[in-house]
Design an enzyme around this catalytic site. Structure first.
Site, PDB file in Angstrom:
ATOM      1  N   ASP A  94      16.780 -21.792  29.258  1.00 37.80           N
ATOM      2  CA  ASP A  94      15.473 -22.366  28.914  1.00 37.80           C
ATOM      3  C   ASP A  94      15.493 -23.891  28.996  1.00 37.80           C
ATOM      4  O   ASP A  94      14.601 -24.512  29.560  1.00 37.80           O
ATOM      5  CB  ASP A  94      15.003 -21.897  27.524  1.00 37.80           C
ATOM      6  CG  ASP A  94      16.037 -22.110  26.416  1.00 37.80           C
ATOM      7  OD1 ASP A  94      17.158 -22.609  26.697  1.00 37.80           O
ATOM      8  OD2 ASP A  94      15.732 -21.767  25.259  1.00 37.80           O
ATOM      9  N   PHE A 122      11.009 -32.289  20.803  1.00 37.69           N
ATOM     10  CA  PHE A 122      11.342 -30.896  20.521  1.00 37.69           C
ATOM     11  C   PHE A 122      10.201 -30.012  21.004  1.00 37.69           C
ATOM     12  O   PHE A 122       9.068 -30.138  20.546  1.00 37.69           O
ATOM     13  CB  PHE A 122      11.618 -30.674  19.033  1.00 37.69           C
ATOM     14  CG  PHE A 122      12.283 -29.358  18.782  1.00 37.69           C
ATOM     15  CD1 PHE A 122      13.645 -29.199  19.011  1.00 37.69           C
ATOM     16  CD2 PHE A 122      11.544 -28.255  18.366  1.00 37.69           C
ATOM     17  CE1 PHE A 122      14.257 -27.972  18.825  1.00 37.69           C
ATOM     18  CE2 PHE A 122      12.155 -27.024  18.176  1.00 37.69           C
ATOM     19  CZ  PHE A 122      13.511 -26.888  18.404  1.00 37.69           C
ATOM     20  N   ASP A 164      19.940 -29.590  26.937  1.00 34.44           N
ATOM     21  CA  ASP A 164      19.681 -30.709  26.029  1.00 34.44           C
ATOM     22  C   ASP A 164      20.948 -31.573  25.982  1.00 34.44           C
ATOM     23  O   ASP A 164      21.170 -32.388  26.877  1.00 34.44           O
ATOM     24  CB  ASP A 164      19.297 -30.096  24.675  1.00 34.44           C
ATOM     25  CG  ASP A 164      18.915 -31.099  23.624  1.00 34.44           C
ATOM     26  OD1 ASP A 164      18.434 -32.182  23.987  1.00 34.44           O
ATOM     27  OD2 ASP A 164      19.082 -30.810  22.424  1.00 34.44           O
ATOM     28  N   ARG A 169       7.753 -18.525  20.355  1.00 36.62           N
ATOM     29  CA  ARG A 169       8.315 -18.117  21.646  1.00 36.62           C
ATOM     30  C   ARG A 169       7.235 -17.551  22.562  1.00 36.62           C
ATOM     31  O   ARG A 169       7.316 -17.642  23.777  1.00 36.62           O
ATOM     32  CB  ARG A 169       9.382 -17.021  21.447  1.00 36.62           C
ATOM     33  CG  ARG A 169      10.661 -17.503  20.805  1.00 36.62           C
ATOM     34  CD  ARG A 169      11.730 -16.417  20.944  1.00 36.62           C
ATOM     35  NE  ARG A 169      12.835 -16.611  20.008  1.00 36.62           N
ATOM     36  CZ  ARG A 169      13.887 -17.398  20.228  1.00 36.62           C
ATOM     37  NH1 ARG A 169      13.960 -18.095  21.332  1.00 36.62           N
ATOM     38  NH2 ARG A 169      14.850 -17.502  19.332  1.00 36.62           N
ATOM     39  N   LYS A 217      17.822 -16.037  23.290  1.00 34.85           N
ATOM     40  CA  LYS A 217      16.581 -15.367  23.619  1.00 34.85           C
ATOM     41  C   LYS A 217      15.656 -16.258  24.428  1.00 34.85           C
ATOM     42  O   LYS A 217      14.704 -15.810  25.051  1.00 34.85           O
ATOM     43  CB  LYS A 217      15.841 -14.985  22.322  1.00 34.85           C
ATOM     44  CG  LYS A 217      16.604 -14.066  21.406  1.00 34.85           C
ATOM     45  CD  LYS A 217      15.835 -13.934  20.051  1.00 34.85           C
ATOM     46  CE  LYS A 217      16.699 -13.177  19.059  1.00 34.85           C
ATOM     47  NZ  LYS A 217      16.230 -13.378  17.680  1.00 34.85           N
TER      48      LYS A 217
HETATM   49  P1  5GP Z   1      22.415 -27.954  24.228  1.00 38.52           P
HETATM   50  O1  5GP Z   1      23.674 -27.202  23.951  1.00 38.52           O
HETATM   51  O2  5GP Z   1      22.190 -28.328  25.658  1.00 38.52           O
HETATM   52  O3  5GP Z   1      22.260 -29.142  23.311  1.00 38.52           O
HETATM   53  O4  5GP Z   1      21.216 -27.059  23.739  1.00 38.52           O
HETATM   54  C1  5GP Z   1      20.904 -25.876  24.275  1.00 38.52           C
HETATM   55  C2  5GP Z   1      20.070 -25.069  23.331  1.00 38.52           C
HETATM   56  O5  5GP Z   1      19.471 -25.843  22.278  1.00 38.52           O
HETATM   57  C3  5GP Z   1      18.913 -24.505  24.111  1.00 38.52           C
HETATM   58  O6  5GP Z   1      19.278 -23.300  24.763  1.00 38.52           O
HETATM   59  C4  5GP Z   1      17.896 -24.307  23.025  1.00 38.52           C
HETATM   60  O7  5GP Z   1      18.110 -23.073  22.385  1.00 38.52           O
HETATM   61  C5  5GP Z   1      18.160 -25.431  22.036  1.00 38.52           C
HETATM   62  N1  5GP Z   1      17.230 -26.565  22.262  1.00 38.52           N
HETATM   63  C6  5GP Z   1      17.523 -27.789  22.745  1.00 38.52           C
HETATM   64  N2  5GP Z   1      16.420 -28.564  22.821  1.00 38.52           N
HETATM   65  C7  5GP Z   1      15.400 -27.785  22.395  1.00 38.52           C
HETATM   66  C8  5GP Z   1      13.991 -28.008  22.253  1.00 38.52           C
HETATM   67  O8  5GP Z   1      13.414 -29.062  22.548  1.00 38.52           O
HETATM   68  N3  5GP Z   1      13.263 -26.958  21.772  1.00 38.52           N
HETATM   69  C9  5GP Z   1      13.828 -25.756  21.440  1.00 38.52           C
HETATM   70  N4  5GP Z   1      13.011 -24.809  20.982  1.00 38.52           N
HETATM   71  N5  5GP Z   1      15.138 -25.513  21.564  1.00 38.52           N
HETATM   72  C10 5GP Z   1      15.913 -26.527  22.027  1.00 38.52           C
END
Ligand code: 5GP
Length: 175
Positions: free
Chosen positions: A98, A150, A101, A163, A41
């Protein structure tokens, strides 16, 4: 107790950056259409705002994925909860996310989408945390590079909250 949130990028800064990204994408896709694939989302607010700033023809689809893990850490295992409504055959696909990470989610997703017969697949993210990268992911458009914090707002949640904040904030979690 209420979580403390400090503003990282104001509503004006976010909207102005998205406008610039829309202009850049419109230049890069001149003479073509772009098929935006928003990841639910978190990317919904960004995808809608970005779509409004793109001047070449735009189509939109959404998919939902989840990465097994707790609310602040992702794992390498990704599950598709809702797939795209339409096939990608011959389309110039721009995945709209969005935040990148660790790269676990996007690495899996890009690999998956690249096998669906599109003309091209590129990635556009509002936020990018390169310090946390585990899997190498080619990001074509980045809104903001951010430190290892975060963040919430503009579609990003903490336990499904925040959100709807119109800005990006750092949430200081009660530990
Ligand atoms: P990745 O697979 O790259 O580690 O993470 C992707 C997902 O982790 C993002 O689409 C998001 O949903 C969540 N995520 C990673 N870092 C953050 C953050 O700082 N804040 C939030 N709200 N979600 C995060």
């Amino acid at each position: 107790m209420a979580d403390k949130i400090s503003v990282l990028f104001s509503e004006e800064e976010v909207n102005s950056r998205i406008r610039e990204m829309g202009e850049q994408i419109s230049r890069d896709y001149a003479g073509r259409s772009v098929h935006l694939v928003g990841i639910l989302k978190g990317a919904t607010f960004f995808a809608c705002e970005l779509a409004k700033r793109i001047t070449v023809p735009v189509t939109l689809d959404f998919m939902s994925v989840s990465s097994y893990g707790n609310s602040t850490e992702s794992s390498g295992v990704v599950k598709i909860n809702k797939d795209l409504d339409e096939p990608l055959d011959g389309r110039d696909v721009l995945v709209v996310e969005d935040i990148v990470d660790t790269g676990n989610t996007l690495s899996y997703l890009l690999d998956n989408l690249q096998k669906r017969g599109s003309a091209s697949v590129k990635l556009c993210t509002l936020l990018n945390k390169p310090d946390r990268r585990i899997k190498d992911v080619k990001v074509d458009y980045t809104g903001f590079i951010i430190p290892d914090e975060f963040v919430v707002g503009y579609g990003l949640d903490y336990a499904q909250k925040y959100r709807n904040l119109p800005y990006i904030g750092i949430v200081h979690l009660d530990k």
